[in-house]
Motif scaffolding. Structure first.
Motif, PDB file in Angstrom:
ATOM      1  N   TYR A 182       0.869  -1.180   0.000  1.00  0.00           N
ATOM      2  CA  TYR A 182       0.000   0.000   0.000  1.00  0.00           C
ATOM      3  C   TYR A 182       0.903   1.226   0.000  1.00  0.00           C
ATOM      4  O   TYR A 182       1.650   1.467   0.944  1.00  0.00           O
ATOM      5  CB  TYR A 182      -0.881  -0.045   1.244  1.00  0.00           C
ATOM      6  CG  TYR A 182      -1.909   1.052   1.394  1.00  0.00           C
ATOM      7  CD1 TYR A 182      -2.640   1.522   0.302  1.00  0.00           C
ATOM      8  CD2 TYR A 182      -2.170   1.606   2.653  1.00  0.00           C
ATOM      9  CE1 TYR A 182      -3.593   2.510   0.457  1.00  0.00           C
ATOM     10  CE2 TYR A 182      -3.132   2.587   2.824  1.00  0.00           C
ATOM     11  CZ  TYR A 182      -3.835   3.040   1.722  1.00  0.00           C
ATOM     12  OH  TYR A 182      -4.800   4.022   1.887  1.00  0.00           O
ATOM     13  N   GLN A 184       1.577   5.496  -1.003  1.00  0.00           N
ATOM     14  CA  GLN A 184       0.940   6.812  -1.110  1.00  0.00           C
ATOM     15  C   GLN A 184       0.936   7.289  -2.566  1.00  0.00           C
ATOM     16  O   GLN A 184       1.848   7.968  -3.018  1.00  0.00           O
ATOM     17  CB  GLN A 184       1.664   7.827  -0.221  1.00  0.00           C
ATOM     18  CG  GLN A 184       1.426   7.632   1.262  1.00  0.00           C
ATOM     19  CD  GLN A 184       2.216   8.606   2.124  1.00  0.00           C
ATOM     20  OE1 GLN A 184       3.155   9.249   1.651  1.00  0.00           O
ATOM     21  NE2 GLN A 184       1.854   8.719   3.388  1.00  0.00           N
ATOM     22  N   ARG A 191      -7.275  10.340  -0.701  1.00  0.00           N
ATOM     23  CA  ARG A 191      -7.161   9.715   0.613  1.00  0.00           C
ATOM     24  C   ARG A 191      -5.945   8.800   0.658  1.00  0.00           C
ATOM     25  O   ARG A 191      -5.167   8.827   1.621  1.00  0.00           O
ATOM     26  CB  ARG A 191      -8.415   8.920   0.955  1.00  0.00           C
ATOM     27  CG  ARG A 191      -8.406   8.397   2.389  1.00  0.00           C
ATOM     28  CD  ARG A 191      -9.555   7.419   2.639  1.00  0.00           C
ATOM     29  NE  ARG A 191      -9.639   7.071   4.051  1.00  0.00           N
ATOM     30  CZ  ARG A 191      -8.781   6.282   4.682  1.00  0.00           C
ATOM     31  NH1 ARG A 191      -7.754   5.761   4.027  1.00  0.00           N
ATOM     32  NH2 ARG A 191      -8.919   6.017   5.968  1.00  0.00           N
ATOM     33  N   GLN A 192      -5.771   7.982  -0.381  1.00  0.00           N
ATOM     34  CA  GLN A 192      -4.612   7.094  -0.416  1.00  0.00           C
ATOM     35  C   GLN A 192      -3.325   7.888  -0.540  1.00  0.00           C
ATOM     36  O   GLN A 192      -2.315   7.555   0.096  1.00  0.00           O
ATOM     37  CB  GLN A 192      -4.728   6.103  -1.569  1.00  0.00           C
ATOM     38  CG  GLN A 192      -3.522   5.159  -1.673  1.00  0.00           C
ATOM     39  CD  GLN A 192      -3.670   4.121  -2.754  1.00  0.00           C
ATOM     40  OE1 GLN A 192      -4.771   3.833  -3.223  1.00  0.00           O
ATOM     41  NE2 GLN A 192      -2.564   3.537  -3.178  1.00  0.00           N
ATOM     42  N   ASN A 194      -2.533  10.579   0.662  1.00  0.00           N
ATOM     43  CA  ASN A 194      -2.158  11.248   1.905  1.00  0.00           C
ATOM     44  C   ASN A 194      -2.321  10.361   3.139  1.00  0.00           C
ATOM     45  O   ASN A 194      -2.244  10.853   4.263  1.00  0.00           O
ATOM     46  CB  ASN A 194      -3.000  12.518   2.076  1.00  0.00           C
ATOM     47  CG  ASN A 194      -2.769  13.512   0.959  1.00  0.00           C
ATOM     48  OD1 ASN A 194      -1.722  14.132   0.878  1.00  0.00           O
ATOM     49  ND2 ASN A 194      -3.748  13.667   0.077  1.00  0.00           N
ATOM     50  N   ASP A 195      -2.531   9.087   2.935  1.00  0.00           N
ATOM     51  CA  ASP A 195      -2.777   8.171   4.048  1.00  0.00           C
ATOM     52  C   ASP A 195      -1.468   7.868   4.781  1.00  0.00           C
ATOM     53  O   ASP A 195      -0.543   7.304   4.198  1.00  0.00           O
ATOM     54  CB  ASP A 195      -3.399   6.876   3.526  1.00  0.00           C
ATOM     55  CG  ASP A 195      -3.944   5.995   4.635  1.00  0.00           C
ATOM     56  OD1 ASP A 195      -3.525   6.167   5.798  1.00  0.00           O
ATOM     57  OD2 ASP A 195      -4.776   5.115   4.343  1.00  0.00           O
ATOM     58  N   HIS A 197      -0.872   5.620   6.767  1.00  0.00           N
ATOM     59  CA  HIS A 197      -0.668   4.173   6.883  1.00  0.00           C
ATOM     60  C   HIS A 197      -0.020   3.589   5.624  1.00  0.00           C
ATOM     61  O   HIS A 197       0.450   2.450   5.639  1.00  0.00           O
ATOM     62  CB  HIS A 197      -2.001   3.465   7.133  1.00  0.00           C
ATOM     63  CG  HIS A 197      -2.638   3.847   8.435  1.00  0.00           C
ATOM     64  ND1 HIS A 197      -3.648   4.782   8.514  1.00  0.00           N
ATOM     65  CD2 HIS A 197      -2.388   3.447   9.706  1.00  0.00           C
ATOM     66  CE1 HIS A 197      -4.011   4.927   9.779  1.00  0.00           C
ATOM     67  NE2 HIS A 197      -3.261   4.140  10.524  1.00  0.00           N
ATOM     68  N   ALA A 198      -0.019   4.344   4.532  1.00  0.00           N
ATOM     69  CA  ALA A 198       0.579   3.887   3.282  1.00  0.00           C
ATOM     70  C   ALA A 198       2.070   4.213   3.265  1.00  0.00           C
ATOM     71  O   ALA A 198       2.526   5.173   3.901  1.00  0.00           O
ATOM     72  CB  ALA A 198      -0.119   4.534   2.088  1.00  0.00           C
ATOM     73  N   MET A 253      -8.970  -2.510   7.317  1.00  0.00           N
ATOM     74  CA  MET A 253      -9.142  -1.644   6.145  1.00  0.00           C
ATOM     75  C   MET A 253     -10.590  -1.190   6.011  1.00  0.00           C
ATOM     76  O   MET A 253     -10.875  -0.035   5.648  1.00  0.00           O
ATOM     77  CB  MET A 253      -8.678  -2.364   4.886  1.00  0.00           C
ATOM     78  CG  MET A 253      -7.181  -2.591   4.832  1.00  0.00           C
ATOM     79  SD  MET A 253      -6.198  -1.060   4.811  1.00  0.00           S
ATOM     80  CE  MET A 253      -6.512  -0.470   3.148  1.00  0.00           C
ATOM     81  N   ALA A 256     -11.178   1.568   8.507  1.00  0.00           N
ATOM     82  CA  ALA A 256     -10.484   2.789   8.121  1.00  0.00           C
ATOM     83  C   ALA A 256     -11.195   3.513   6.987  1.00  0.00           C
ATOM     84  O   ALA A 256     -11.132   4.743   6.887  1.00  0.00           O
ATOM     85  CB  ALA A 256      -9.046   2.471   7.718  1.00  0.00           C
ATOM     86  N   ARG A 257     -11.874   2.766   6.142  1.00  0.00           N
ATOM     87  CA  ARG A 257     -12.516   3.351   4.971  1.00  0.00           C
ATOM     88  C   ARG A 257     -14.039   3.329   5.061  1.00  0.00           C
ATOM     89  O   ARG A 257     -14.732   3.411   4.046  1.00  0.00           O
ATOM     90  CB  ARG A 257     -12.066   2.615   3.711  1.00  0.00           C
ATOM     91  CG  ARG A 257     -10.590   2.794   3.425  1.00  0.00           C
ATOM     92  CD  ARG A 257     -10.224   2.171   2.117  1.00  0.00           C
ATOM     93  NE  ARG A 257      -8.844   2.425   1.777  1.00  0.00           N
ATOM     94  CZ  ARG A 257      -8.269   2.057   0.634  1.00  0.00           C
ATOM     95  NH1 ARG A 257      -8.968   1.398  -0.268  1.00  0.00           N
ATOM     96  NH2 ARG A 257      -7.004   2.327   0.396  1.00  0.00           N
ATOM     97  N   GLU A 260     -16.881   4.976   2.543  1.00  0.00           N
ATOM     98  CA  GLU A 260     -16.431   5.205   1.166  1.00  0.00           C
ATOM     99  C   GLU A 260     -17.292   4.415   0.196  1.00  0.00           C
ATOM    100  O   GLU A 260     -17.758   3.325   0.505  1.00  0.00           O
ATOM    101  CB  GLU A 260     -14.969   4.772   0.990  1.00  0.00           C
ATOM    102  CG  GLU A 260     -13.981   5.721   1.631  1.00  0.00           C
ATOM    103  CD  GLU A 260     -12.547   5.380   1.282  1.00  0.00           C
ATOM    104  OE1 GLU A 260     -12.324   4.638   0.305  1.00  0.00           O
ATOM    105  OE2 GLU A 260     -11.640   5.818   1.993  1.00  0.00           O
TER     106      GLU A 260
END
Length: 261
Positions: A182, A184, A191-192, A194-195, A197-198, A253, A256-257, A260
């Protein structure tokens, strides 16, 4: 894989991992051609990297792929490396019974790379220091349930790459697979990108380039961050552990989402 002196095509090169790989190889003095459907994004990449080239490619159309391959090998006869990075990733609610997302994902992520490989293979196998790299995903090994067709296509790309490598074992063409974790990027939107967790994109690319530089005969390019996914299944005695990890990963996941579409 040879790191300098190449002529490299990178599909999906207008953004994300594709653009970052293009810029990393360009910085090493390779001739890099980025390809994709969005002309404006390709032009932005080329403007920021003098000497890089761009060609439009609609990876979803077989006729466009054949025409593209012909123009590419005519304009760049020294082409010896292809990185198949183009792809889409979308959430799916399988209970809705629609298949438009699945069909678009399969056409882009699986049929597109297979068709482009078929069109370019005669040229690539005739080149010195040739390499063909597919981009799968850690999700090929442990699927993210909210993106089922994406994960299925990446599992298929992994399998296809293994078979391609075996069938080409008596040629000089090196067949590689890059399986990102995963990262960025804008693959699934801001969202991805700037996540926290990525994995940061620069850190991912730096590790990939280090692996390629220090392990020239590597077949699978695996950064440390992806290894829990890549080896989640383990051996026959790891079934229970895999099931638990699958649930933990997908529950996390999904939480977290939440909300969406």
């Amino acid at each position: 894989m040879q790191m300098t002196g190449n002529t490299i095509l990178i599909t999906g090169g207008g953004s994300g991992i594709g653009r970052a790989l293009a810029e990393a190889f360009h910085a090493k003095g390779n001739q890099v051609i980025v390809a994709g459907r969005r002309r404006a994004m390709l032009e932005e990449v080329v403007a920021a990297n003098p000497g890089m080239q761009a060609l439009e490619l609609d990876i979803t159309r077989d006729d466009a792929i054949k025409a593209f391959a012909s123009k590419l090998t005519t304009d760049f006869p020294a082409l010896n490396v292809v990185i198949q990075n183009a792809g889409i990733m979308r959430n799916e609610d399988l209970q809705k019974g629609e298949t438009d997302t699945a069909e678009a994902t399969i056409t882009t992520n699986l049929l597109g790379p297979i068709r482009l490989t078929a069109a370019l293979l005669p040229h690539l196998t005739a080149q010195p220091h040739g390499a063909l790299m597919t981009v799968s995903s850690g999700l090929a090994y442990l699927p993210l349930a909210m993106t089922p067709t994406y994960c299925a296509t990446k599992a298929a790309i992994h399998s296809y790459t293994e078979s391609l490598r075996y069938q080409l074992k008596d040629t000089s063409l090196q067949v590689l697979e890059l399986a990102p974790p995963y990262v960025q990027t804008g693959l699934m939107g801001d969202r991805q990108a700037n996540d926290p967790h990525a994995m940061p994109l620069k850190a991912f690319i730096d590790e990939v380039m280090t692996i390629l530089s220090t392990q020239p005969e590597v077949h699978e390019i695996l950064v440390d961050r992806v290894k829990p996914l890549r080896f989640a299944a383990g051996g026959a005695d790891k079934t229970a552990d895999y099931a638990a990890f699958f649930k933990q990963f997908n529950d996390g996941m999904a939480a977290a989402r939440q909300g969406e579409k």
